[in-house]
Every structure is written in C-alpha cells, then in structure tokens.
Design an enzyme around this catalytic site. Structure first.
Site, PDB file in Angstrom:
ATOM      1  CB  ALA A  89      45.272  33.278  38.277  1.00  0.00           C
ATOM      2  CG  LEU A  90      44.358  32.183  42.975  1.00  0.00           C
ATOM      3  CD1 LEU A  90      43.971  32.644  44.370  1.00  0.00           C
ATOM      4  CD2 LEU A  90      45.816  31.742  42.980  1.00  0.00           C
ATOM      5  CE1 TYR A 116      36.251  31.190  26.141  1.00  0.00           C
ATOM      6  CE2 TYR A 116      34.875  32.845  27.183  1.00  0.00           C
ATOM      7  CZ  TYR A 116      35.982  32.031  27.206  1.00  0.00           C
ATOM      8  OH  TYR A 116      36.823  32.052  28.285  1.00  0.00           O
ATOM      9  CE  LYS A 138      37.717  35.927  27.677  1.00  0.00           C
ATOM     10  NZ  LYS A 138      37.025  36.005  28.998  1.00  0.00           N
ATOM     11  NE  ARG A 143      34.321  38.685  34.057  1.00  0.00           N
ATOM     12  CZ  ARG A 143      35.326  38.102  34.693  1.00  0.00           C
ATOM     13  NH1 ARG A 143      35.556  38.395  35.950  1.00  0.00           N
ATOM     14  NH2 ARG A 143      36.099  37.221  34.086  1.00  0.00           N
ATOM     15  CG  HIS A 197      44.891  42.018  29.288  1.00  0.00           C
ATOM     16  ND1 HIS A 197      43.981  41.215  28.646  1.00  0.00           N
ATOM     17  CD2 HIS A 197      44.778  41.694  30.615  1.00  0.00           C
ATOM     18  CE1 HIS A 197      43.351  40.444  29.509  1.00  0.00           C
ATOM     19  NE2 HIS A 197      43.809  40.728  30.717  1.00  0.00           N
ATOM     20  CG  ASP A 246      33.934  38.479  30.726  1.00  0.00           C
ATOM     21  OD1 ASP A 246      35.175  38.353  30.835  1.00  0.00           O
ATOM     22  OD2 ASP A 246      33.140  37.968  31.527  1.00  0.00           O
ATOM     23  CE1 TYR A 252      54.656  41.831  35.084  1.00  0.00           C
ATOM     24  CE2 TYR A 252      54.474  43.873  33.821  1.00  0.00           C
ATOM     25  CZ  TYR A 252      54.341  42.500  33.912  1.00  0.00           C
ATOM     26  OH  TYR A 252      53.884  41.788  32.822  1.00  0.00           O
TER      27      TYR A 252
HETATM   28  P1  NDP Z   1      39.444  38.329  38.883  1.00  0.00           P
HETATM   29  O1  NDP Z   1      38.799  39.621  39.216  1.00  0.00           O
HETATM   30  O2  NDP Z   1      39.009  37.134  39.623  1.00  0.00           O
HETATM   31  O3  NDP Z   1      41.016  38.451  39.039  1.00  0.00           O
HETATM   32  C1  NDP Z   1      41.732  39.510  38.475  1.00  0.00           C
HETATM   33  C2  NDP Z   1      43.004  39.743  39.269  1.00  0.00           C
HETATM   34  O4  NDP Z   1      43.725  40.789  38.613  1.00  0.00           O
HETATM   35  C3  NDP Z   1      42.788  40.245  40.695  1.00  0.00           C
HETATM   36  O5  NDP Z   1      42.601  39.198  41.604  1.00  0.00           O
HETATM   37  C4  NDP Z   1      44.063  41.020  40.955  1.00  0.00           C
HETATM   38  O6  NDP Z   1      45.079  40.090  41.338  1.00  0.00           O
HETATM   39  C5  NDP Z   1      44.458  41.544  39.580  1.00  0.00           C
HETATM   40  N1  NDP Z   1      44.147  42.986  39.444  1.00  0.00           N
HETATM   41  C6  NDP Z   1      45.084  43.955  39.295  1.00  0.00           C
HETATM   42  N2  NDP Z   1      44.518  45.152  39.213  1.00  0.00           N
HETATM   43  C7  NDP Z   1      43.186  44.960  39.301  1.00  0.00           C
HETATM   44  C8  NDP Z   1      42.079  45.849  39.300  1.00  0.00           C
HETATM   45  N3  NDP Z   1      42.227  47.179  39.146  1.00  0.00           N
HETATM   46  N4  NDP Z   1      40.832  45.321  39.441  1.00  0.00           N
HETATM   47  C9  NDP Z   1      40.668  43.984  39.567  1.00  0.00           C
HETATM   48  N5  NDP Z   1      41.686  43.101  39.578  1.00  0.00           N
HETATM   49  C10 NDP Z   1      42.954  43.592  39.457  1.00  0.00           C
HETATM   50  O7  NDP Z   1      39.249  38.128  37.313  1.00  0.00           O
HETATM   51  P2  NDP Z   1      39.278  36.790  36.472  1.00  0.00           P
HETATM   52  O8  NDP Z   1      40.296  35.893  37.000  1.00  0.00           O
HETATM   53  O9  NDP Z   1      37.902  36.276  36.320  1.00  0.00           O
HETATM   54  O10 NDP Z   1      39.693  37.352  35.014  1.00  0.00           O
HETATM   55  C11 NDP Z   1      41.016  37.799  34.757  1.00  0.00           C
HETATM   56  C12 NDP Z   1      41.306  37.686  33.261  1.00  0.00           C
HETATM   57  O11 NDP Z   1      41.168  36.336  32.875  1.00  0.00           O
HETATM   58  C13 NDP Z   1      40.360  38.473  32.355  1.00  0.00           C
HETATM   59  O12 NDP Z   1      41.039  38.910  31.211  1.00  0.00           O
HETATM   60  C14 NDP Z   1      39.317  37.450  31.965  1.00  0.00           C
HETATM   61  O13 NDP Z   1      38.647  37.730  30.746  1.00  0.00           O
HETATM   62  C15 NDP Z   1      40.186  36.215  31.835  1.00  0.00           C
HETATM   63  N6  NDP Z   1      39.444  34.975  32.054  1.00  0.00           N
HETATM   64  C16 NDP Z   1      39.604  33.992  31.130  1.00  0.00           C
HETATM   65  C17 NDP Z   1      38.932  32.821  31.259  1.00  0.00           C
HETATM   66  C18 NDP Z   1      39.119  31.750  30.248  1.00  0.00           C
HETATM   67  O14 NDP Z   1      38.391  30.753  30.319  1.00  0.00           O
HETATM   68  N7  NDP Z   1      40.063  31.870  29.329  1.00  0.00           N
HETATM   69  C19 NDP Z   1      38.002  32.585  32.374  1.00  0.00           C
HETATM   70  C20 NDP Z   1      37.946  33.674  33.314  1.00  0.00           C
HETATM   71  C21 NDP Z   1      38.644  34.831  33.144  1.00  0.00           C
HETATM   72  P3  NDP Z   1      46.032  40.369  42.589  1.00  0.00           P
HETATM   73  O15 NDP Z   1      45.125  40.587  43.744  1.00  0.00           O
HETATM   74  O16 NDP Z   1      46.837  39.142  42.690  1.00  0.00           O
HETATM   75  O17 NDP Z   1      46.840  41.589  42.235  1.00  0.00           O
END
Ligand code: NDP
Length: 400
Positions: free
Chosen positions: A70-71, A245, A156, A227, A138, A241, A117
């Site tokens: 996201a970030l 792709y 995804k 993961r 999700h 994960d 939420y």
């Molecule tokens: P991160 O772990 O970096 O971020 C996940 C965020 O989800 C956390 O920062 C947190 O946000 C929130 N969250 C809420 N509950 C939980 C929990 N129990 N454990 C962990 N995180 C939680 O993951 P990614 O950003 O890498 O991945 C997030 C999603 O995006 C996945 O579905 C992944 O497959 C997808 N993705 C897709 C990509 C693409 O290219 N399309 C690339 C990378 C990821 P907060 O602190 O704000 O609440």
C-alpha cells in the site's frame, strides 16, 4: 579563486549579481530578443492522453491496511491517476495512519480502524474500498465493505479458499456493487502486448508455456511473518502469494482455461511455519497446450516463456513492479518488444475500476477471476498431496 577552465566566470557572476540592469546584463551575455511583455498565453495544445477529470468528480478510494505494498506502490500511484483519488484510510495503527493522511492530504476524520470500519458506510466520499491486508482477512473486510454499500477492490490472492471467494462474490452481488481483484499485470503494457501477440497468432500455435514466480521472504519481518501463517496467508504459502502470478499469467496469456493438473511440493521442516514452500505443477489446457509452473519462498524468480510453432516469447521479468523485458525469438533472430510509455500499472489498475464505476461498466478482473485461481491452486495442492492428477474442467466462474 578564479576557475582556470572559465577565466570569464568571476566577472560574469559579478555582473549578474548586480542584476538591477537586467537587460544590459542579458545583452552583454548575448541573450537577445524576447522581453517580459512578449510572454503571451496560447490556446490548449492537442493532448497526447485523456486529461484528468476535476478532482471533485474523481472516484474516491479508502485504502485498508498500510503495509509494504500500500505505502510503496499503491498510494504513490494516485498521483498518476486521472479518475481516482485517495479519500480515506483504514489502519490498526493510528499514528502511522495520521502521518500517511497528512502526507497524502487525506482528512484525519476519514481515518478508520478495524473496529469502526463499518462506519465507512456513512462517508459518501468513499466509492471504492481497496483491501491490501493479509488474505485471511480479505473475505471479512470485503463482505463488510459491500454491505456498507461500497465497491471493492481486493488484493490477490482473493482469499484463503473458494468458499470465502464465493461469499465475497455473493455479498457484492447482493449489494449491487463491483468486486475487482488487484491483478495489476492485466493492466500493464508489456503483458497486454504479449496477450495480443499470442491472440493474433504471431507466435503460431502455442504448444508449451513455462512460468516461474518466486520470492525470497524474510519470515521474521512484519510482511514475512503472516506469509508463513496458514490462517492469514492460506496453506498454499508461496503458491498463494506469488505462484498465483504464473497460474493467472498462463490463463491470460493463453486466453483459455486448464482442464487437468499434476503437481509435487517440498517444504523444509524449518522456516516456513505451517505453509507449503516449493511447488511445481503441470496444467493441460483445453487446446492441449501444456503449462509448467513453479514457485518458492526461498528464491527469487519472475519469468514467463511461451513456445509457439513459429516464435518463442521470453518474458523476464514478466510481472515485476517497474521493469519488464519481453523478447521474441523466431527464425530471423531475437527482437525486444517495446510498448508506448503510459502511467504506471498501479495507476492504470486504479483508474480501470474508477472508469467502471463512473460508466456503470464491468471490470476485467472481477471476483470470478480470483475464484478461478483459488480453485485451480487448491487443485494443485491436492495433486501435490495425493500424487494424482486432478480434473479441473469446471465452467469458469462456477462455485467451488
Ligand atoms: P504487509 O504485511 O506489508 O502489510 C499488510 C498490512 O495489513 C499491515 O501493515 C497492516 O496494516 C494490515 N494488517 C491488519 N491485520 C494484520 C495482521 N493480522 N497481520 C499483518 N498485517 C495486518 O503486506 P503486503 O503489503 O506485502 O501485502 C498485503 C496484501 O497485498 C496481500 O494480499 C498481498 O498478497 C498483496 N500484495 C500484492 C502485490 C501485488 O503486486 N499485487 C504485491 C505485494 C502484496 P495497518 O498496520 O495499517 O493496520
């Protein structure tokens, strides 16, 4: 000290510093011609792409989960969007969310957490909720967003299993709202060009495809921890994960569906929590094309290969964030395929959904697309577990 390479430099600088007499200074420097009063406006030039619509009419997104993807990829991409804008954040970390809201100009009153939420229902600025949290969350977050009357974009893999995907599709249907899965590669130029080349027969009849999509994770990092936790990531681990792709890629490149799968897997006893690590699979498609795929959480790989009777397509990296390298080899040699410059794939994906909302249209990667991959990947795991082939010749979009 005088610059020996530019003996005139000192006097020229002094002259400019006393720049009250700008015209004399400019003339002395040889900058003749136009004066301030010669500056005039001109009519709108012909634009090379659609201009952005007014900010107030752009489709409003709430982003759920402020993690790595996201970030680093999605939020910055709003700057390249023409139809989308960021209007709300949902995060379990208030301090982080406030910092991000300030950076992106989001109203602090539009910051939500996982408890309140459902209050997004009362925020009319939010049209689409974009879920970027671990896959185990999700289904719940998507269903609640649909019930709040919002369209949903979900990252995804769509969910942990087919039943969750089906419930998400049902909730969106009941709410009469769109549900799109974040398959960004569908909106990326090189991938679209590869699809076109194959569909228009430029490779001849395609016989075999290979896909290798792996990523080395650090299980002790915040994005690595979940993961390797089957409840949050899905038991399929690397397959869910990043192997996804290759599964999705083979389907969009070929434009058809697989009918049978065989597979094997191997997971070292340490380092992968309760998820599966390396998986290799073979899928037979309806036309007879054979696809070989592999994935792992212990290495890095990002490659598609497509072998047709007249040409071979070598795509590496194929689905990365910022770099794509697409080559075609035929009897005349190797040719690198370039595509016209366009906004980054994350922005194209956001705007694709926004256009569908604005026009009342459909999206190219709806919930059924996510369900299809989850069903196929579930069959891959079953084939690996049992050592037997699994028939996967159901109708696309059919419930699991
Ligand atoms: P991160 O772990 O970096 O971020 C996940 C965020 O989800 C956390 O920062 C947190 O946000 C929130 N969250 C809420 N509950 C939980 C929990 N129990 N454990 C962990 N995180 C939680 O993951 P990614 O950003 O890498 O991945 C997030 C999603 O995006 C996945 O579905 C992944 O497959 C997808 N993705 C897709 C990509 C693409 O290219 N399309 C690339 C990378 C990821 P907060 O602190 O704000 O609440």
């Amino acid at each position: 000290m005088t610059d020996q390479r530019d003996p005139g430099g000192v006097s020229r600088r002094i002259f400019l510093q006393s720049a009250g007499g700008g015209l004399i200074a400019a003339t002395a420097l040889g900058i003749a011609g136009a004066k301030a009063q010669d500056a005039v406006g001109r009519p709108m030039p012909e634009l090379m792409m659609d201009p952005p619509i007014e900010l107030g009419r752009r489709v409003g997104y709430a982003v759920v989960g402020l993690g790595e993807y996201a970030l680093n990829q999605i939020l910055p991409a709003f700057g390249e969007c023409r139809y989308s804008r960021l209007v709300a954040l949902v995060s379990g970390d208030r301090e982080k969310a406030e910092r991000v809201a300030t950076q992106y100009g989001v109203d602090h009153d539009a910051i939500y957490d996982y408890e309140n939420y459902d209050d997004i229902a009362d925020n009319d600025e939010i049209d689409i909720v974009y879920i970027i949290t671990p896959p185990g969350l999700h289904a719940d977050q998507s269903i609640r967003a649909s019930r709040a009357g919002k369209h949903v974009m979900c990252e995804k893999p769509m969910a942990i299993d087919a039943a969750e995907c089906q419930a998400m599709i049902e909730a969106a249907r009941e709410a009469d709202r769109l549900l799109m899965i974040g398959y960004r590669a569908h909106y990326e130029g090189h991938n679209r060009e590869a699809i076109r080349m194959i569909a228009e027969g430029e490779l001849g009849r395609v016989r075999t495809v290979s896909t290798e999509n792996s990523t080395r994770i650090d299980p002790s990092s915040p994005s690595g921890e979940w993961r390797i936790d089957a409840e949050l990531a899905g038991r399929g681990g690397a397959l869910w994960d990043v192997g996804i792709y290759g599964v999705n890629g083979a389907r969009y490149l070929l434009g058809e569906e697989p009918v049978e799968v065989r597979a094997m897997s191997y997971t070292p006893s340490e380092g992968f929590g309760d998820v599966v690590d390396a998986v290799g699979w073979q899928m037979r498609f309806a036309s007879g094309t054979i696809v070989s795929g592999s994935t792992s959480f212990a290495v890095n790989a990002n490659r598609f290969g497509v072998a047709g009777e007249e040409a071979h397509l070598d795509f590496q990296p194929a689905t990365s964030y910022y770099e794509h390298n697409l080559n075609v080899r035929d009897e005349d040699g190797v040719r690198q395929v370039s595509v016209p410059h366009e906004p980054i794939q994350f922005a194209l994906q956001l705007d694709h959904m926004s256009r569908a909302v604005l026009d009342g249209g459909e999206v190219d990667t709806p919930g059924q697309e996510g369900l299809q991959d989850i069903r196929i990947m579930t069959a891959i795991l079953e084939a690996a577990d049992t050592g037997r082939p699994v028939a996967i010749d159901w109708e696309y979009g059919e419930a699991g």
